[in-house]
Design an enzyme around this catalytic site. Sequence first.
Site, mmCIF file in Angstrom:
data_model
loop_
_atom_site.group_PDB
_atom_site.id
_atom_site.type_symbol
_atom_site.label_atom_id
_atom_site.label_comp_id
_atom_site.label_asym_id
_atom_site.label_seq_id
_atom_site.Cartn_x
_atom_site.Cartn_y
_atom_site.Cartn_z
ATOM 1 N N HIS A 188 22.182 64.647 -45.684
ATOM 2 C CA HIS A 188 22.087 64.229 -44.284
ATOM 3 C C HIS A 188 20.689 64.400 -43.722
ATOM 4 O O HIS A 188 20.312 63.724 -42.767
ATOM 5 C CB HIS A 188 23.153 64.934 -43.442
ATOM 6 C CG HIS A 188 24.491 64.329 -43.656
ATOM 7 N ND1 HIS A 188 25.374 64.802 -44.576
ATOM 8 C CD2 HIS A 188 25.047 63.218 -43.120
ATOM 9 C CE1 HIS A 188 26.435 64.022 -44.582
ATOM 10 N NE2 HIS A 188 26.270 63.054 -43.715
ATOM 11 N N GLU A 430 35.897 56.074 -47.529
ATOM 12 C CA GLU A 430 34.894 56.843 -48.273
ATOM 13 C C GLU A 430 35.526 57.732 -49.325
ATOM 14 O O GLU A 430 34.864 58.583 -49.911
ATOM 15 C CB GLU A 430 33.974 57.624 -47.332
ATOM 16 C CG GLU A 430 34.638 58.358 -46.222
ATOM 17 C CD GLU A 430 33.634 58.979 -45.242
ATOM 18 O OE1 GLU A 430 32.410 58.912 -45.455
ATOM 19 O OE2 GLU A 430 34.109 59.559 -44.251
ATOM 20 N N ASP A 454 29.714 58.913 -49.472
ATOM 21 C CA ASP A 454 30.819 59.731 -49.963
ATOM 22 C C ASP A 454 31.649 58.980 -50.994
ATOM 23 O O ASP A 454 32.152 59.579 -51.941
ATOM 24 C CB ASP A 454 31.700 60.185 -48.791
ATOM 25 C CG ASP A 454 31.107 61.403 -48.110
ATOM 26 O OD1 ASP A 454 30.643 62.313 -48.821
ATOM 27 O OD2 ASP A 454 31.084 61.442 -46.868
ATOM 28 N N CYS A 501 28.668 51.305 -43.859
ATOM 29 C CA CYS A 501 27.743 52.101 -43.053
ATOM 30 C C CYS A 501 27.058 53.178 -43.891
ATOM 31 O O CYS A 501 26.282 53.969 -43.373
ATOM 32 C CB CYS A 501 28.445 52.708 -41.841
ATOM 33 S SG CYS A 501 29.751 53.839 -42.285
HETATM 34 C C1 PEP Z 1 29.061 57.893 -45.933
HETATM 35 O O1 PEP Z 1 29.676 58.808 -46.480
HETATM 36 O O2 PEP Z 1 28.636 56.890 -46.541
HETATM 37 C C2 PEP Z 1 28.783 57.951 -44.487
HETATM 38 C C3 PEP Z 1 28.284 56.918 -43.842
HETATM 39 O O3 PEP Z 1 29.011 59.133 -43.848
HETATM 40 P P1 PEP Z 1 28.070 60.403 -44.037
HETATM 41 O O4 PEP Z 1 26.857 60.007 -44.808
HETATM 42 O O5 PEP Z 1 27.724 60.901 -42.691
HETATM 43 O O6 PEP Z 1 28.946 61.348 -44.789
HETATM 44 MG MG MG Z 2 30.694 60.256 -45.276
#
Ligand code: PEP
Ligand code: MG
Length: 560
Positions: A188, A430, A454, A501
Site C-alpha cells: 500500500h 479479489e 489481492d 481497480c
Molecule cells: C486490490 O486488492 O487490488 C485493491 C484494489 O485493493 P487494495 O490494494 O487496497 O487491497
Molecule cells: Mg484489496
Amino acid sequence: MITIQGKGVSTGVAVGPLYFYHRAKSTVSRYEVTDTDAEWARFKTAQERAVKELGDLAEKARKEAGEEAALLFETHAMMAEDLEFEENIQSLIHDKKLNAEAAVSDTAAQFAEMFAMMDDAYFQARAADVKDVAERILGILTGAVQGGVDSPVPVILAADDLAPSETVQLDKSKILGFITEGGSGSSHTAILARTMGIPAIIGVGDAMKPEYAGHEVIIDGSNGSILVDADEAARAKMLKKMEEQKKTQALLDEFKGKPNVTKDGQSIRIYCNIGSPDDVTAVLKNDAGGVGLFRSEFLYLNCDDYPDEDYQFEAYKLALSNMEGREVIIRTLDIGADKQIAYFNMPKEENPALGNRALRICLNRPEIFHTQLRALYRASAFGKLGIMFPMVTSVWEVREAKKMCELVKKELTNEGIPFDEDVEVGIMIETPAAAIISDRLAKEVDFFSCGTNDLTQYTLACDRQNNDLGRFFNPHHTAVLRLLKMVCDNAHKNGIWVGICGELGADLSLTETFLSIGIDELSVSPRSVLPLRQKVRDIDVRVVREKILTDLMGDTIGEI
Ligand code: PEP
Ligand code: MG
C-alpha cells in the site's frame, strides 16, 4: 558519485537532499553530565513542547473524533507535567548526573512498572500511557520527530520500510520521492506513492548509508536508479530526463476532454483510485471520469481513534461535492493484513492476509460498519455515490452487508435526513472464491470491481508484501486473467458492469486484453489516466480480440 540500484515502483525523476525517516521510537543514549542545570533546562524545554503538542492534539481530536479522544491527549499532557514524574527526573539529573534522555527513560520505566503491578485494570492500562508520554518527550530531546520529516525544504525520504499509517501521516508537501530498504511494488505504500504521483524506489537493502544524509540524491522511479552526489554529466542527463517527462506530460494534456473510445468504437470508463478527498484535485486535473476506488481506510489510518460519523460524513461529502457530479465509489473499511490500526485492538494473527480483515471486520463489529454506512448515505445527498465492499468470499456476506445498508436507509428516512435512494452497491472481486461464484454474486449487486492486487495474491498464493517472490508474483498469470474473463462474462450475463481497480488496470500491456474480455471500467492512479486514454484510443479491438481470447482460453499457449 555513488550509484545504487533498486526497484522503481512509482515513475518520475526527483532531485533533492536525502533525509532518513525518523521513527518516533527513539534510541536513548546514557552519559554523565557536568552542567546539571543546563541538562534540567533541556528537559524542561522538551517537556513544555510535549505539553503544547498534546494540547494541540487534544483540540484536533475534539474536532475530528470527539470528546473521548480529546480526553486521552489531555490526560497525557497532565502526565507529562505530573509532579512526581518530574521530581524523579530532576533527582536523576541533579543527584545522579544522568543526561535528560536517560532520566526520562528510567523514570518512565519505573512508573510504568508501578502501574503495571497495580490490581486495578484501569491503572494497569496507564502503564502504556506513561511510555507513550515519555516517548514523545524523548522524541523531542533526541530530534526524532512524530510523523517523520522535520526539514525546512522538501526531501527524498529514505526509510527501512514505511507502514501505510506512516505514509498517510507524512506532510506530502515535504516529500519529493521515496526510497525504502524493503517493500514490494504491490504494497500500500507503493500504491500511495503512485496515487500521490511521487517517484518511489524500493528494495535497496542497506545501500543507503547514514552518512549520505543531507547529500543530494537523484532518483528515477521508472528504472529504480539512485545517484548520490551525481557528477555533472550524470546530473545533466537526469535533469534532461525530468524536462522530457514534463514535455511528455504536456503532450498528454492534449488527450484531456477526449473520450476513451477505441478505433472501432468500443468505449471504456477511466476512473481514479484515491485515498483522501485531497486527491480529487489530481483526479480532476487528469480529467478522469470519476473515482472508481476511494480507499476509505486511509481516513481511519490518519486518526488516533475511531473517526466518528460526522468526521467521515464531512470527508465523503467533500470528495463527492468536489467531483462535481462525477461518480465516486467509496470502498468500505478495508483494514487488516498490512493496514493495521492500533486503536482497533485486533489480536495478533499468524496470517493476517488470510485473517480478520476488511468486510469480515465490518460484519463482526457492526457498530463500526453502521457508523461508516450512515456517514456514506448522508454524504450521498451531495453527489453521485457508489458503495463497494472489499474481500467478499460468499453470498451471505453480501446479503448481510446490504441488510445493514437497508437499516441505515430506514433510520435516515425516519430521521428526515436526505440521501440518494439510487446509490449503486457493488463488491470487489479479489478472492478466487468471489470470482468463481461471480454468477451468483452478480444477482446480488449493481457492479463488480476487480481488486487484482489481492486477486493475484490469493490466486497464486503469493504474499503481495514480499518483494523476494519476484517472478512467482505474476499478475499476468493466465489463472488471474481467466478469472477476470469469467467475472466479466458472469457480470454481463446478469446485466451488471465490471471494472478493475487493482494496479493491473494501469498496465498498458494488458489494455487490449481488458478491452477484449469486455471490462467496462478501469480505475487507476491519477497520473495513469491520460496515458491509458491515449492507449485505448490507439487500439482496434476487432483486430486483436480473437487472438487474445484464443491465447487466453486455449491450451496451447507456452509457459504459464
Ligand atoms: C486490490 O486488492 O487490488 C485493491 C484494489 O485493493 P487494495 O490494494 O487496497 O487491497
Ligand atoms: Mg484489496
